[in-house]
Motif scaffolding. Structure first.
Motif, PDB file in Angstrom:
ATOM      1  N   ALA A  62     -23.523 -10.538  24.289  1.00 21.36           N
ATOM      2  CA  ALA A  62     -22.125 -10.975  24.140  1.00 21.36           C
ATOM      3  C   ALA A  62     -21.503 -11.200  25.509  1.00 21.36           C
ATOM      4  N   TYR A  63     -21.845 -10.329  26.459  1.00 20.42           N
ATOM      5  CA  TYR A  63     -21.327 -10.474  27.826  1.00 20.42           C
ATOM      6  C   TYR A  63     -21.826 -11.778  28.450  1.00 20.42           C
ATOM      7  N   ARG A  99     -20.159 -14.611  26.798  1.00 20.14           N
ATOM      8  CA  ARG A  99     -18.692 -14.452  26.634  1.00 20.14           C
ATOM      9  C   ARG A  99     -18.298 -14.619  25.179  1.00 20.14           C
ATOM     10  N   LYS A 156     -23.513 -12.169  37.050  1.00 23.17           N
ATOM     11  CA  LYS A 156     -24.070 -12.043  35.696  1.00 23.17           C
ATOM     12  C   LYS A 156     -25.499 -11.501  35.741  1.00 23.17           C
ATOM     13  N   VAL A 160     -17.920  -3.347  33.652  1.00 21.65           N
ATOM     14  CA  VAL A 160     -19.159  -3.231  32.876  1.00 21.65           C
ATOM     15  C   VAL A 160     -20.191  -2.439  33.682  1.00 21.65           C
ATOM     16  N   ALA A 164     -19.019  -9.298  20.404  1.00 22.70           N
ATOM     17  CA  ALA A 164     -18.515  -8.051  20.991  1.00 22.70           C
ATOM     18  C   ALA A 164     -17.805  -7.210  19.928  1.00 22.70           C
ATOM     19  N   VAL A 198     -15.732  -7.250  27.197  1.00 28.89           N
ATOM     20  CA  VAL A 198     -16.173  -8.617  26.884  1.00 28.89           C
ATOM     21  C   VAL A 198     -15.094  -9.340  26.085  1.00 28.89           C
ATOM     22  N   TYR A 199     -14.500  -8.616  25.149  1.00 28.29           N
ATOM     23  CA  TYR A 199     -13.431  -9.206  24.334  1.00 28.29           C
ATOM     24  C   TYR A 199     -12.274  -9.661  25.231  1.00 28.29           C
ATOM     25  N   SER A 230     -14.252  -7.862  35.184  1.00 35.13           N
ATOM     26  CA  SER A 230     -15.061  -7.376  34.066  1.00 35.13           C
ATOM     27  C   SER A 230     -16.429  -6.895  34.541  1.00 35.13           C
ATOM     28  N   MET A 272     -12.459 -10.306  28.456  1.00 39.51           N
ATOM     29  CA  MET A 272     -12.935 -11.371  29.342  1.00 39.51           C
ATOM     30  C   MET A 272     -12.906 -12.713  28.617  1.00 39.51           C
ATOM     31  N   ALA A 273     -13.318 -12.681  27.344  1.00 38.42           N
ATOM     32  CA  ALA A 273     -13.446 -13.930  26.593  1.00 38.42           C
ATOM     33  C   ALA A 273     -12.106 -14.449  26.087  1.00 38.42           C
TER      34      ALA A 273
END
Lengths: 256, 256
Positions: free
Chosen positions: B144-145, B148, B21, B94, B153, B212-213, B90, B215-216
């Protein structure tokens, strides 16, 4: 939910790796065709083909989604290491480059639609040759991928310079046209973006070459690539007074 | 050989995820700054800043290499599954988008160098506003990343439309300038590419939003994004006879 859940064939690990290669080969084949069709639609002013090419981009995106899901599943279930892990990660990266190539090809086709009723410009004639070189590089880099051939990849990587040089010369030639005849500005601008798209497709083939090199050797290609595209720095002067410019006023900075 | 082998700190699994991160946050911060500096160097015609921005792109590339190696190592040694696996994959994706953002920013700076001695065009004034919107999207998508946050996102993803619309209007405005004064063609062309680069940076922020979407939530954002960029289809007509075109000959296709 995701497509791989519909995939009930039970595969061995080797078959799974093979399946990844197949997905890349399919995406690559489509990307190559899309570029050829886009340039064809432009040169032959074939609106039907241009529209079809724009629509077909979806197929490449679909395979990328399929490959992404398949890769994540393989990583979770097979937990590959060493060269197998590199192969899976490489597939993920190559797919992302191929997806971009598809996007650029679709954009060329969109511009072929915009150029439909415009007078064609001479520099358009250089596009098919440039596109052929790029297509050749896509083809060879996919071969290199399939065979894990680092030397072949290196060869593609080096030959991108010629494409960059063609692009820079087309860029200057088109700009000169636009200066000589303001009515060619819309068509010229689209042509500049089309050429840029094709040059970018070449860059993505180069990216893939770097990935193949890494996959085959475990090392990054860290040397600087020779760059033939100097167009970002290009300044083309307008034609001399008398030959051209409509406005007589001098802003005082033309000779600087 | 690779940089992670010099990394002797022994980290727990959570610390490793945290480190990923951090690498993304560092890359993202640099990418944001690079875009701001590139646009600044252009608007203020600051050659020193432009040159520095071109050089700084290297730093982003270096972090991407570090992150790539770190990710592959994590996958091999930790063999993460489920949401942890999604997080690692992700990060890889990214990073690839952030690297492209860096490339585009560097290209803007290169064109700022080319424009150094050109008369500035009015539409340049719209660039900082467009760039601010794009920077805002990069910032928010990185937030957002880090959190999460799928909704945040989605919000970035939707707001790209405004950027596309600004780009299309800047595209048309610049083309009109180029038609009115052939001496503005070189500067205008660079400006078109600069605007396109910034618009592409916005697209990459949108890509990150999709990642991100995923991932979350574990789901792909499959709906079609509203597209405000119609410039690929744009045809701008030259000024009327009398007001402008130098050549009197009529190719017979202007009215079609």
């Amino acid at each position: 939910m995701t497509s791989e859940q519909g995939d009930h064939i039970i595969r061995s690990y080797d078959e799974e790796l093979e399946h990844l290669k197949e997905l890349i080969a399919r995406m690559g084949g489509l990307a190559e065709t899309q570029l050829a069709d886009a340039v064809d639609s432009l040169v032959r002013n074939d609106q039907e083909l241009a529209t079809r090419t724009i629509r077909n981009d979806e197929k490449i995106d679909e395979i990328e989604h399929e490959l992404d899901a398949y890769t994540v599943r393989m990583l979770a279930l097979r937990q590959p290491v060493a060269s197998d892990l590199r192969m899976v990660i490489s597939a993920l990266k190559v797919a992302s480059d191929l997806e971009r190539i598809g996007d650029y090809a679709a954009n060329v086709a969109k511009r072929a639609v915009a150029l439909h009723q415009q007078q064609p410009l001479d520099p358009v004639r250089s596009l098919p040759r440039m596109a052929k070189l790029v297509q050749g590089n896509i083809k060879r880099v996919l071969d290199a991928y399939a065979k894990r051939d680092a030397n072949m990849a290196l060869n593609v990587w080096e030959s991108d310079q010629e494409i960059d040089e063609m692009y820079t010369s087309l860029f200057r030639e088109t700009l000169t046209y636009m200066m000589e005849d303001p009515r060619s500005i819309t068509a010229g601008t689209h042509l500049l973006f089309i050429a840029k798209n094709i040059e970018r497709i070449g860059d993505h083939a180069t990216n893939i070459a770097e990935i193949v090199y890494f996959m085959a050797t475990g090392n990054q290609l860290m040397i600087d690539r020779p760059k033939g595209d100097t167009s970002s720095f290009a300044v083309v002067e307008p034609p001399e007074e008398g030959k051209g410019p409509r406005k007589e006023s001098n802003n005082g900075d033309e000779q600087k």
